[in-house]
Scaffold this active site. Structure first.
Site, mmCIF file in Angstrom:
data_model
loop_
_atom_site.group_PDB
_atom_site.id
_atom_site.type_symbol
_atom_site.label_atom_id
_atom_site.label_comp_id
_atom_site.label_asym_id
_atom_site.label_seq_id
_atom_site.Cartn_x
_atom_site.Cartn_y
_atom_site.Cartn_z
ATOM 1 N N LYS A 1 0.846 -1.205 0.000
ATOM 2 C CA LYS A 1 0.000 0.000 0.000
ATOM 3 C C LYS A 1 0.880 1.254 0.000
ATOM 4 O O LYS A 1 1.934 1.229 -0.627
ATOM 5 C CB LYS A 1 -0.995 -0.056 1.163
ATOM 6 C CG LYS A 1 -1.759 -1.404 1.163
ATOM 7 C CD LYS A 1 -2.936 -1.450 2.075
ATOM 8 C CE LYS A 1 -3.622 -2.814 1.940
ATOM 9 N NZ LYS A 1 -4.851 -2.909 2.704
ATOM 10 N N GLU B 1 -9.425 -0.406 -2.113
ATOM 11 C CA GLU B 1 -9.061 0.975 -1.753
ATOM 12 C C GLU B 1 -9.072 1.872 -2.995
ATOM 13 O O GLU B 1 -9.405 3.051 -2.920
ATOM 14 C CB GLU B 1 -7.702 0.991 -1.033
ATOM 15 C CG GLU B 1 -7.841 0.447 0.387
ATOM 16 C CD GLU B 1 -6.619 -0.266 0.925
ATOM 17 O OE1 GLU B 1 -5.521 -0.101 0.394
ATOM 18 O OE2 GLU B 1 -6.786 -1.025 1.906
ATOM 19 N N GLU C 1 -11.043 -10.324 -1.577
ATOM 20 C CA GLU C 1 -10.784 -9.495 -0.412
ATOM 21 C C GLU C 1 -12.084 -8.873 0.095
ATOM 22 O O GLU C 1 -12.523 -7.833 -0.433
ATOM 23 C CB GLU C 1 -9.791 -8.383 -0.773
ATOM 24 C CG GLU C 1 -8.434 -8.903 -1.195
ATOM 25 C CD GLU C 1 -7.321 -7.907 -0.868
ATOM 26 O OE1 GLU C 1 -6.331 -8.332 -0.290
ATOM 27 O OE2 GLU C 1 -7.473 -6.713 -1.165
ATOM 28 N N GLY D 1 -7.584 -4.602 6.843
ATOM 29 C CA GLY D 1 -7.000 -3.678 7.805
ATOM 30 C C GLY D 1 -7.805 -3.526 9.082
ATOM 31 O O GLY D 1 -7.585 -2.609 9.860
HETATM 32 P P1 13P Z 1 -4.582 -6.340 5.486
HETATM 33 O O1 13P Z 1 -3.805 -7.647 5.393
HETATM 34 O O2 13P Z 1 -3.793 -5.240 6.112
HETATM 35 O O3 13P Z 1 -5.943 -6.544 6.050
HETATM 36 O O4 13P Z 1 -4.781 -5.862 3.946
HETATM 37 C C1 13P Z 1 -5.288 -6.758 3.036
HETATM 38 C C2 13P Z 1 -5.206 -6.136 1.705
HETATM 39 O O5 13P Z 1 -5.907 -5.189 1.406
HETATM 40 C C3 13P Z 1 -4.246 -6.688 0.748
HETATM 41 O O6 13P Z 1 -4.448 -6.172 -0.519
#
Ligand code: 13P
Length: 255
Positions: free
Chosen positions: A15, A100, A170, A176
């Site tokens: 990210k 996102e 996802e 997150g």
């Molecule tokens: P997290 O593992 O921080 O929950 O994020 C997952 C994600 O969005 C991977 O692309």
């Protein structure tokens, strides 16, 4: 559906984290821990870290990916990066359609499809993200929604090209948040994605498709998720920034 027919891939999605110097340091930390991995290992990093990541991973089993790309080859698109530019650097993977991007930057299924098309045309392997919001899960539309996201994103993609696509399920409510989907929930939706691909491309293609789970996957819960018949890997956010945790997930996928 035989898991042995397909490759497990663990990909980190960093990210908006890490400067180039920090990227080099993080990869140096990961390298010795994943050298003998029995699965694919990829780090998807911010554009500005790609050169450092390419350099640090040279001669290793770690692939490098970007976190997005534009659909045009070049032109007046201030702030954007084309798939050709990534390929010219030697980048092999690109995440497309992350929630996102969809939530904060106006990505739609249609623009996701355009980006998928451009990435394939440039020879990149796509990590295509799909997944539902909590309200959608509560309304009982997860399967339909994920099938629709998958179908639209794959519009114009040939059976041969499907070999260059990984799909990551996802659930947005699990990203997150520390809230992981249960292993059964993850498997059910990954199975839906596989069934959708079967409908579009046939059983062989569906059997060969790598489907990842992403959303608070960590060193503790990875093994149970990765043991599910339809979960072939993970797209890892937070835990991919910690070498020991990321390596533990890679180990779980290597069994
Ligand atoms: P997290 O593992 O921080 O929950 O994020 C997952 C994600 O969005 C991977 O692309």
């Amino acid at each position: 559906m035989n898991k042995a027919l397909r490759k497990a891939v663990i990909a980190g999605n960093w990210k908006m984290n890490k400067t180039p110097a920090e990227a080099k340091e993080l990869i140096e930390g990961i390298k010795p821990l994943v050298g003998g991995a029995g699965c694919g290992v990829v780090v998807c990093v911010p554009y500005v870290d790609l050169a450092a990541a390419m350099e640090a991973t040279r001669g290793t089993n770690i692939g490098v990916g970007a976190e997005n790309c534009h659909w045009e080859k070049s032109g007046a698109f201030t702030g954007e990066i084309s798939a050709d530019m990534l390929a010219a650097m030697g980048v092999q993977y690109v995440i497309i359609g992350h929630s996102e991007r969809r939530t904060y930057f106006g990505e739609t299924d249609v623009t996701v499809n355009k980006r998928v098309r451009a990435a394939l045309d440039s020879g990149l392997t796509v990590i295509l993200c799909v997944g539902e919001y909590l309200e959608q899960r509560e309304q009982g539309v997860t399967s339909e929604l994920v099938a629709m996201q998958t179908k639209i994103a794959l519009g114009g993609v040939s059976k041969e090209e499907l070999g260059k696509i990984i799909i990551a399920y996802e659930p947005v409510w699990a990203i997150g948040t520390g809230k992981t989907a249960t292993a059964a929930q993850a498997d059910e939706v990954c199975a839906t994605i596989r069934a959708t691909v079967k409908e579009l491309y046939g059983e062989d293609s569906a059997n060969a498709l790598t489907v990842q789970y992403g959303g608070s996957m960590n060193a503790k819960n990875a093994a149970e998720l990765l043991d599910q018949p339809n979960v072939d890997g993970g797209l890892i956010g937070g835990a991919s920034l910690k070498p020991a945790d990321f390596a533990e997930i890679v180990k779980a996928a290597s069994r």
